[in-house]
Scaffold this active site. Sequence first.
Site, PDB file in Angstrom:
ATOM      1  CB  SER A 136      54.994  46.363  49.798  1.00 19.24           C
ATOM      2  OG  SER A 136      55.867  47.096  48.946  1.00 19.24           O
ATOM      3  CE1 TYR A 149      50.487  46.683  46.467  1.00 18.39           C
ATOM      4  CE2 TYR A 149      52.446  48.051  46.702  1.00 18.39           C
ATOM      5  CZ  TYR A 149      51.860  46.806  46.670  1.00 18.39           C
ATOM      6  OH  TYR A 149      52.634  45.678  46.844  1.00 18.39           O
TER       7      TYR A 149
HETATM    8  P1  NAP Z   1      51.410  38.737  40.699  1.00 13.77           P
HETATM    9  O1  NAP Z   1      52.573  38.140  39.987  1.00 13.77           O
HETATM   10  O2  NAP Z   1      50.555  39.732  40.032  1.00 13.77           O
HETATM   11  O3  NAP Z   1      50.511  37.529  41.252  1.00 13.77           O
HETATM   12  C1  NAP Z   1      49.394  37.836  42.010  1.00 13.77           C
HETATM   13  C2  NAP Z   1      48.769  36.574  42.524  1.00 13.77           C
HETATM   14  O4  NAP Z   1      47.653  36.956  43.360  1.00 13.77           O
HETATM   15  C3  NAP Z   1      48.238  35.705  41.421  1.00 13.77           C
HETATM   16  O5  NAP Z   1      48.385  34.352  41.787  1.00 13.77           O
HETATM   17  C4  NAP Z   1      46.766  36.102  41.362  1.00 13.77           C
HETATM   18  O6  NAP Z   1      45.944  35.034  40.944  1.00 13.77           O
HETATM   19  C5  NAP Z   1      46.474  36.398  42.810  1.00 13.77           C
HETATM   20  N1  NAP Z   1      45.364  37.315  42.979  1.00 13.77           N
HETATM   21  C6  NAP Z   1      45.214  38.560  42.451  1.00 13.77           C
HETATM   22  N2  NAP Z   1      44.042  39.081  42.813  1.00 13.77           N
HETATM   23  C7  NAP Z   1      43.425  38.142  43.566  1.00 13.77           C
HETATM   24  C8  NAP Z   1      42.166  38.074  44.211  1.00 13.77           C
HETATM   25  N3  NAP Z   1      41.304  39.091  44.136  1.00 13.77           N
HETATM   26  N4  NAP Z   1      41.856  36.961  44.904  1.00 13.77           N
HETATM   27  C9  NAP Z   1      42.705  35.914  44.972  1.00 13.77           C
HETATM   28  N5  NAP Z   1      43.915  35.919  44.370  1.00 13.77           N
HETATM   29  C10 NAP Z   1      44.250  37.021  43.678  1.00 13.77           C
HETATM   30  O7  NAP Z   1      51.866  39.461  42.049  1.00 13.77           O
HETATM   31  P2  NAP Z   1      53.188  39.286  42.931  1.00 13.77           P
HETATM   32  O8  NAP Z   1      54.169  40.269  42.441  1.00 13.77           O
HETATM   33  O9  NAP Z   1      53.569  37.866  43.027  1.00 13.77           O
HETATM   34  O10 NAP Z   1      52.652  39.826  44.329  1.00 13.77           O
HETATM   35  C11 NAP Z   1      52.299  38.965  45.389  1.00 13.77           C
HETATM   36  C12 NAP Z   1      52.217  39.794  46.665  1.00 13.77           C
HETATM   37  O11 NAP Z   1      53.469  40.422  46.911  1.00 13.77           O
HETATM   38  C13 NAP Z   1      51.180  40.920  46.604  1.00 13.77           C
HETATM   39  O12 NAP Z   1      50.541  41.051  47.857  1.00 13.77           O
HETATM   40  C14 NAP Z   1      52.027  42.137  46.298  1.00 13.77           C
HETATM   41  O13 NAP Z   1      51.415  43.330  46.741  1.00 13.77           O
HETATM   42  C15 NAP Z   1      53.280  41.808  47.084  1.00 13.77           C
HETATM   43  N6  NAP Z   1      54.473  42.522  46.644  1.00 13.77           N
HETATM   44  C16 NAP Z   1      54.960  42.329  45.380  1.00 13.77           C
HETATM   45  C17 NAP Z   1      56.103  43.023  44.991  1.00 13.77           C
HETATM   46  C18 NAP Z   1      56.716  42.873  43.623  1.00 13.77           C
HETATM   47  O14 NAP Z   1      57.599  43.651  43.294  1.00 13.77           O
HETATM   48  N7  NAP Z   1      56.297  41.905  42.827  1.00 13.77           N
HETATM   49  C19 NAP Z   1      56.709  43.906  45.875  1.00 13.77           C
HETATM   50  C20 NAP Z   1      56.186  44.070  47.146  1.00 13.77           C
HETATM   51  C21 NAP Z   1      55.058  43.374  47.521  1.00 13.77           C
HETATM   52  P3  NAP Z   1      45.083  35.093  39.567  1.00 13.77           P
HETATM   53  O15 NAP Z   1      46.009  35.272  38.447  1.00 13.77           O
HETATM   54  O16 NAP Z   1      44.378  33.779  39.576  1.00 13.77           O
HETATM   55  O17 NAP Z   1      44.148  36.261  39.729  1.00 13.77           O
END
Ligand code: NAP
Length: 244
Positions: A136, A149
Amino acid sequence: MKTALVTGASRGIGRAVALRLARDGFRVAVNYSASEAAAKEVVRLIEESGGSAFAVRADLGVLEEAHALAERIRREAGVLDVLVNNAGIGASSPIEQETPEAYDRLFAVNVRGLFFLTRRLLPLIPDGGRIVNITSGVARIAFPEGIAYSMTKGAVQVFTLALAKQLGPRQITVNNVAPGIIDTDVNAGWLRGNPEGEAYAASRHALARVGQVDEIAGVVAFAASPEASFITGTTLDATGGGNL
Ligand code: NAP
């Protein structure tokens, strides 16, 4: 056909990465934890477009499940060409509000699960393989609003550095992709349909808008491709010029 595993591929960034890698010709293992229907829909979409995929449930916060996921990949594919460690959780809590339980869960999913899953998968990754860790933009700025985080993402970036050094002689690259604020479920509560939230997000990015999942998937696909063969141990910043 080469195989890729995308953790947390049922929703958000991971979903977009899975769809993109399938388009690029990979057979994709779609990991999820709770959203079975959403993961199956990703598999369906991939197969409908002529690709190949399978869904695998594993909560990466539970060590046995991370190990079982690695074992499933060994049995299904035998070789893992690309590992995308995307699954992650994150709530914004300043230090005063962080609880030991929430802190432990953050580190269990974002760091320990990623670490031991990768360790179990290492014997399956061939020379020339790729590991891409989703970190991130908050790992390079002060972000007291979500201090624990940010710490998990800092830990992953250090992990990437060390592993890149170790695996480099085998032409295996290990890189981070660091997104800015992206329109996914994790931000839906304060961002979607909320002009103030959108304005705040835009104000943090030089490109003055929220990022979209396909914009991150494209960077991951590049890091996973032969084009990125001389890039390792670094962070591809996909923050739209976050906090410049
Ligand atoms: P999201 O929309 O909340 O999706 C999260 C995904 O991870 C879902 O497919 C969820 O599956 C899965 N997941 C959550 N907990 C899990 C666990 N314990 N074991 C296996 N799978 C799990 O999140 P996102 O925004 O796409 O984020 C994805 C990555 O990008 C993360 O590492 C996040 O920190 C990073 N990131 C996101 C942003 C942002 O602004 N969105 C910014 C910087 C970094 P289930 O629904 O099946 O639990």
